[in-house]
Scaffold this motif. Structure first.
Motif, PDB file in Angstrom:
ATOM      1  N   GLU A  63       0.818  -1.220  -0.242  1.00  0.00           N
ATOM      2  CA  GLU A  63       0.080   0.017  -0.029  1.00  0.00           C
ATOM      3  C   GLU A  63       0.885   1.195  -0.110  1.00  0.00           C
ATOM      4  OE1 GLU A  63      -3.864   1.961   2.161  1.00  0.00           O
ATOM      5  OE2 GLU A  63      -2.646   0.736   3.527  1.00  0.00           O
ATOM      6  N   CYS A 101       4.148  -1.544  11.349  1.00  0.00           N
ATOM      7  CA  CYS A 101       3.229  -0.465  11.249  1.00  0.00           C
ATOM      8  C   CYS A 101       2.071  -0.549  12.187  1.00  0.00           C
ATOM      9  CB  CYS A 101       2.759  -0.288   9.703  1.00  0.00           C
ATOM     10  SG  CYS A 101       1.720   1.166   9.436  1.00  0.00           S
ATOM     11  N   PHE A 128      -0.583  -3.531  11.410  1.00  0.00           N
ATOM     12  CA  PHE A 128      -0.627  -3.933  10.022  1.00  0.00           C
ATOM     13  C   PHE A 128       0.382  -5.475  10.162  1.00  0.00           C
ATOM     14  CE2 PHE A 128      -0.950  -0.237   7.113  1.00  0.00           C
ATOM     15  CZ  PHE A 128      -2.200   0.564   7.698  1.00  0.00           C
ATOM     16  N   VAL A 168       0.628   5.478  10.950  1.00  0.00           N
ATOM     17  CA  VAL A 168      -0.160   5.974   9.813  1.00  0.00           C
ATOM     18  C   VAL A 168      -1.393   6.579  10.201  1.00  0.00           C
ATOM     19  CG1 VAL A 168       1.404   4.850   8.110  1.00  0.00           C
ATOM     20  CG2 VAL A 168      -0.618   3.824   9.046  1.00  0.00           C
ATOM     21  N   PHE A 201      -3.805   5.528   4.959  1.00  0.00           N
ATOM     22  CA  PHE A 201      -3.349   4.079   4.749  1.00  0.00           C
ATOM     23  C   PHE A 201      -4.705   3.459   5.309  1.00  0.00           C
ATOM     24  CE2 PHE A 201       0.894   5.617   4.485  1.00  0.00           C
ATOM     25  CZ  PHE A 201       1.416   4.683   3.638  1.00  0.00           C
ATOM     26  N   SER A 202      -5.005   3.592   6.539  1.00  0.00           N
ATOM     27  CA  SER A 202      -6.042   2.579   7.199  1.00  0.00           C
ATOM     28  C   SER A 202      -7.475   2.537   6.710  1.00  0.00           C
ATOM     29  CB  SER A 202      -6.388   2.882   8.543  1.00  0.00           C
ATOM     30  OG  SER A 202      -6.960   4.098   9.004  1.00  0.00           O
ATOM     31  N   LEU A 221      -7.578   0.438   3.016  1.00  0.00           N
ATOM     32  CA  LEU A 221      -6.946  -1.093   3.400  1.00  0.00           C
ATOM     33  C   LEU A 221      -8.258  -1.948   4.173  1.00  0.00           C
ATOM     34  CD1 LEU A 221      -4.820  -3.173   3.541  1.00  0.00           C
ATOM     35  CD2 LEU A 221      -4.298  -2.343   5.582  1.00  0.00           C
ATOM     36  N   PRO A 271       3.555  -1.362   4.111  1.00  0.00           N
ATOM     37  CA  PRO A 271       3.094   0.094   3.957  1.00  0.00           C
ATOM     38  C   PRO A 271       4.248   0.826   3.234  1.00  0.00           C
ATOM     39  CG  PRO A 271       3.679  -0.081   6.193  1.00  0.00           C
ATOM     40  CD  PRO A 271       3.913  -1.292   5.745  1.00  0.00           C
TER      41      PRO A 271
END
Length: 330
Positions: free
Chosen positions: A57, A80, A93, A122, A126-127, A130, A144
């Motif tokens: 990602e 992460c 993650f 993050v 990002f989240s 995902l 990531p």
């Protein structure tokens, strides 16, 4: 599904999608929301059928984990954690440490001086995609890759294209079936929440530069402030207090970007001037570094350009909303 999906080692699938805190707390649904959600559902089903062995990602961050005191151009996370910010989903993650280290070694062998983080932090950048695409932050092994696109001096688009091409060659070399996610953009200018360097209140600048060490906000206070401001901002976008001009919503630039991204030659973005783009389509447009890198990686694995795309100038989300996909089984 019509029978089993053939899976080739080292192949990739691609999903690039806008993120915004306000998507998750919008005060009013845009008329295009059913179309947007339908593309999401097709991608979710396609990812399930593709059954990735790895997710890479590419995303940005809004001072949750990368303060201005140290802003790398590119950074690979060896571990992460996502914070509980507005529009995001907290949790860890499942980063495959050895593969992430091998990716860093590969990038450096190809003369890309990529930073590493042994404990990347993050936010929704990002989240949000995902979690929404895969169901959980730890559903699949995820590497990531942060791109520091939002603070001057601005990163040339060429650098992220080269990063993506190198990632694609890594996928081919290792033979790992990989889902590539690019998160961010299109046109928006969220400086109400994240001022440009030096433009904000001194207390805000202090947090942006050093986080908690700046002495103005704890992390909890900063995230609480952002939540309240985004709830207020969501209302402002539908009651007329915040306009298209305020957020630099620019469908013409957005559509041109999507047209070129869905072509065969991403080097066309090399000549785009990031500072000029900020003036016409907002600082948030620069998050599209992640789309360029992710698409370049997919092309380098032998994948084709994105064919399915969705676009809507969603003022209600505070962003020009876009989504493209390629190599995702239908």
């Amino acid at each position: 599904m019509n029978g089993p999906i053939d899976k080739t080692p080292g192949e990739s699938a691609l999903v690039c999608v806008s993120h915004s805190p306000i998507i998750m707390i919008r005060a009013k649904a845009p008329v295009e929301e059913p179309q947007i959600l339908a593309h999401y559902e097709r991608c979710i089903a396609g990812i399930e059928a593709f059954a990735p062995e790895l997710v890479i990602e590419l995303g940005t961050d809004h001072f949750a984990g990368f303060p201005l005191s140290c802003m790398p151009a590119h950074c690979v996370g060896l571990a992460c954690e996502a914070v509980a910010d507005v529009g995001g989903f907290p949790g860890h993650f499942d980063v495959p440490h050895d593969i992430a280290e091998a990716l860093v070694a590969h990038l450096r062998d190809e003369d890309l001086d990529t930073a590493v983080s042994y404990k990347m932090r993050v936010d929704h950048g990002f989240s949000q995609p995902l979690k929404r695409l895969t169901g959980a932050l730890h559903r699949y092994p995820v590497i990531p890759v942060f791109i520091g696109a939002l603070a001057p001096p601005f990163l040339p688009f060429r650098r992220s294209r080269l990063l993506g091409e190198s990632i694609g060659r890594f996928i081919r070399k290792t033979g790992v079936r990989t889902l590539l996610i690019g998160s961010g953009g299109l046109s928006h200018h969220p400086t109400r929440y994240f001022p440009l360097v030096g433009d904000g209140d001194p207390a805000v600048t202090a947090y942006q530069v050093e986080g908690e060490r700046g002495g103005s906000f704890t992390d909890e206070q900063w995230l609480s402030r952002l939540y309240d401001m985004h709830v207020e901002g969501a209302d402002m976008l539908v009651n007329g207090a915040r306009t298209r001009e305020d957020i630099r919503l620019n469908p013409d630039v957005d559509e041109e970007f999507l047209r070129l991204l869905c072509g065969n030659d991403l080097s066309v973005f090399d000549a785009w001037n990031p500072a000029a783009i900020v003036e016409t389509a907002g600082i948030g447009f620069l998050e599209l570094h992640t789309w360029i890198a992710a698409t370049a990686a997919h092309l380098a694995t032998g994948g084709g350009p994105p064919k399915e795309r969705t676009y809507a100038p969603t003022l209600e989300y505070g962003i020009g909303y876009g989504m493209v996909s390629a190599g995702v089984p239908s």
